[in-house]
Design an enzyme around this catalytic site. Sequence first.
Site, PDB file in Angstrom:
ATOM      1  N   HIS A  54      10.136 -21.673 -12.127  1.00 37.18           N
ATOM      2  CA  HIS A  54       8.954 -22.885 -11.767  1.00 37.18           C
ATOM      3  C   HIS A  54       9.548 -24.288 -11.580  1.00 37.18           C
ATOM      4  O   HIS A  54       8.753 -24.667 -10.957  1.00 37.18           O
ATOM      5  CB  HIS A  54       8.265 -22.757 -13.178  1.00 37.18           C
ATOM      6  CG  HIS A  54       7.418 -21.359 -13.424  1.00 37.18           C
ATOM      7  ND1 HIS A  54       6.433 -20.958 -12.947  1.00 37.18           N
ATOM      8  CD2 HIS A  54       7.963 -20.348 -14.178  1.00 37.18           C
ATOM      9  CE1 HIS A  54       6.121 -19.710 -13.219  1.00 37.18           C
ATOM     10  NE2 HIS A  54       7.106 -19.339 -14.181  1.00 37.18           N
ATOM     11  N   ALA A 132       2.012 -18.151 -21.385  1.00 39.47           N
ATOM     12  CA  ALA A 132       1.797 -19.493 -21.225  1.00 39.47           C
ATOM     13  C   ALA A 132       0.804 -19.769 -20.162  1.00 39.47           C
ATOM     14  O   ALA A 132       0.908 -20.944 -19.666  1.00 39.47           O
ATOM     15  CB  ALA A 132       3.139 -20.133 -21.181  1.00 39.47           C
ATOM     16  N   HIS A 207       9.612 -10.261 -15.782  1.00 44.14           N
ATOM     17  CA  HIS A 207      10.206 -10.542 -16.969  1.00 44.14           C
ATOM     18  C   HIS A 207       9.936  -9.455 -17.948  1.00 44.14           C
ATOM     19  O   HIS A 207       9.282  -9.543 -18.932  1.00 44.14           O
ATOM     20  CB  HIS A 207       9.978 -12.187 -17.497  1.00 44.14           C
ATOM     21  CG  HIS A 207       8.554 -12.400 -17.620  1.00 44.14           C
ATOM     22  ND1 HIS A 207       7.591 -11.725 -18.197  1.00 44.14           N
ATOM     23  CD2 HIS A 207       7.938 -13.457 -17.050  1.00 44.14           C
ATOM     24  CE1 HIS A 207       6.447 -12.260 -17.856  1.00 44.14           C
ATOM     25  NE2 HIS A 207       6.692 -13.423 -17.242  1.00 44.14           N
ATOM     26  N   ASN A 210       8.767  -9.180 -21.874  1.00 44.28           N
ATOM     27  CA  ASN A 210       7.855 -10.316 -22.464  1.00 44.28           C
ATOM     28  C   ASN A 210       6.447 -10.162 -21.585  1.00 44.28           C
ATOM     29  O   ASN A 210       6.507  -9.818 -20.188  1.00 44.28           O
ATOM     30  CB  ASN A 210       8.660 -11.556 -21.710  1.00 44.28           C
ATOM     31  CG  ASN A 210       9.790 -12.027 -22.549  1.00 44.28           C
ATOM     32  OD1 ASN A 210      10.862 -11.994 -21.940  1.00 44.28           O
ATOM     33  ND2 ASN A 210       9.817 -12.070 -23.962  1.00 44.28           N
ATOM     34  N   ARG A 218       6.375   6.872 -28.408  1.00 41.96           N
ATOM     35  CA  ARG A 218       5.058   7.710 -28.012  1.00 41.96           C
ATOM     36  C   ARG A 218       4.515   6.838 -26.973  1.00 41.96           C
ATOM     37  O   ARG A 218       3.452   7.453 -26.452  1.00 41.96           O
ATOM     38  CB  ARG A 218       4.320   8.114 -29.195  1.00 41.96           C
ATOM     39  CG  ARG A 218       4.997   9.003 -30.209  1.00 41.96           C
ATOM     40  CD  ARG A 218       3.974   9.598 -31.157  1.00 41.96           C
ATOM     41  NE  ARG A 218       4.526  10.657 -31.784  1.00 41.96           N
ATOM     42  CZ  ARG A 218       5.105  10.387 -33.138  1.00 41.96           C
ATOM     43  NH1 ARG A 218       4.916   8.981 -33.563  1.00 41.96           N
ATOM     44  NH2 ARG A 218       5.793  11.218 -33.968  1.00 41.96           N
ATOM     45  N   ASP A 238      18.308 -15.916 -21.495  1.00 45.06           N
ATOM     46  CA  ASP A 238      18.693 -17.100 -22.218  1.00 45.06           C
ATOM     47  C   ASP A 238      19.133 -16.861 -23.599  1.00 45.06           C
ATOM     48  O   ASP A 238      19.514 -17.746 -24.265  1.00 45.06           O
ATOM     49  CB  ASP A 238      17.595 -18.010 -21.979  1.00 45.06           C
ATOM     50  CG  ASP A 238      16.420 -17.735 -22.819  1.00 45.06           C
ATOM     51  OD1 ASP A 238      16.348 -16.423 -23.054  1.00 45.06           O
ATOM     52  OD2 ASP A 238      15.337 -18.484 -22.856  1.00 45.06           O
ATOM     53  N   HIS A 241      14.494 -15.287 -25.148  1.00 49.08           N
ATOM     54  CA  HIS A 241      13.471 -14.207 -24.649  1.00 49.08           C
ATOM     55  C   HIS A 241      13.834 -12.758 -25.176  1.00 49.08           C
ATOM     56  O   HIS A 241      12.918 -12.053 -25.358  1.00 49.08           O
ATOM     57  CB  HIS A 241      13.237 -14.290 -23.381  1.00 49.08           C
ATOM     58  CG  HIS A 241      12.351 -15.672 -22.883  1.00 49.08           C
ATOM     59  ND1 HIS A 241      12.885 -16.823 -22.878  1.00 49.08           N
ATOM     60  CD2 HIS A 241      11.026 -15.744 -22.759  1.00 49.08           C
ATOM     61  CE1 HIS A 241      11.984 -17.759 -22.575  1.00 49.08           C
ATOM     62  NE2 HIS A 241      10.950 -17.315 -22.360  1.00 49.08           N
ATOM     63  N   ASP A 263      13.241 -18.233 -15.084  1.00 50.09           N
ATOM     64  CA  ASP A 263      11.992 -18.311 -15.400  1.00 50.09           C
ATOM     65  C   ASP A 263      11.983 -19.879 -15.806  1.00 50.09           C
ATOM     66  O   ASP A 263      11.543 -20.205 -16.816  1.00 50.09           O
ATOM     67  CB  ASP A 263      11.605 -17.241 -16.601  1.00 50.09           C
ATOM     68  CG  ASP A 263      10.009 -17.641 -16.719  1.00 50.09           C
ATOM     69  OD1 ASP A 263       9.391 -18.216 -15.777  1.00 50.09           O
ATOM     70  OD2 ASP A 263       9.593 -16.940 -17.755  1.00 50.09           O
TER      71      ASP A 263
END
Length: 370
Positions: A54, A132, A207, A210, A218, A238, A241, A263
């Site tokens: 980003h 986020a 990702h 996450n 199951r 990192d 995460h 990310d």
Amino acid sequence: MRITHANLFTDGAFHMGSIDFDTKITGLGPANLPGDLDAGGDYVIPGLIDIHTHGAMGEDASDGKGEGLVTMSRYYAARGVTSWCPTTMTLKEPVLRTAAEAIRDFRRPADGAKIAGMNLEGPFLCYAKRGAQAAENLHAPDIDMFRRLNEASGGQIRLVTVACEEPGALDFIREASRECTVSLGHTTADYDTAMAAYGAGASHATHLFNAMPGLLHRAPGVIGAASDAGATVELICDGLHIHPSVIRLTHRLFGEKLIMISDSLRCAGMPDGDYTLGGQPITMKAGKAVLTGTDTLAGSSIHLMDALYRSVSFGVPLTAAVTAVTEAPARVIGREKEIGTLAVGGCADLCILDKELNLKAVFVDGRKVV
């Protein structure tokens, strides 16, 4: 130019040799040829490709600022990332259009990394797993909106994320997958729903682990479906995460389908403090970025070379880690004939790393930038 006595990464392994290039790679040969630069046995790998980032250095791809993209481009190149996909957030269409137009109009500085396409992470996500992403900007999957944004980008959208359980998602996937790679993410989808989405044309997962249900014995969810469908998957390496054990497990499960991403947010390369992401406040402390006042992780503060270093330190074999930041991401965005490999005819984007993996030099289109 020729680099000799180089430990070249080709065909998924390291081999001693030499590499000739101008703007393109023109030849591969024996290690002991006379040349312009003697690597002394150091590693020469393709330039890294970050398909999900980003921002960095106080800038964000969603800002729609050409000068911000230039700043980010220089930041990446200085750290061995020679190609990247500016990744937008869940925002209103006019804001996304401005970001797409800035990406369309980007001109790479001589010392910067190349834009390899646009990654549209939002707004076609679900509320429960928005992470986020701003709830007020979520939007039902909308192929017409996607096409308007793709047109604004100059046809550069290479990756789009969708929550496949949302109304209209499967029809969206059938159409969008004809134009770019469709990824499942920010989703509550169960295994059957995810398999239906992969059957409709999705082929990637955003990702992994996450912003999606976990892998249960199951209820395998998107993770199990991605494995069964042969999808490619992203992983944020990192160490925050994803636990190192799960990074090792994911490598063993997905092999060459694994793509490492940063990310990264606008706080990457910056000191601890308060920042924004998609209009929301975030706070970074000791390199960990969260939505301000919560424990919700908001992305990372690393760059992709950090992901390579950390994954190797966690026990991922170096060859697998290099594949996950070069060849594998190039395939996801359909650029494997141009970038991501040290193959004759490909772009002369490469990094030289010493035996401790310290970055010694970076070339973009044959020009030395570090």
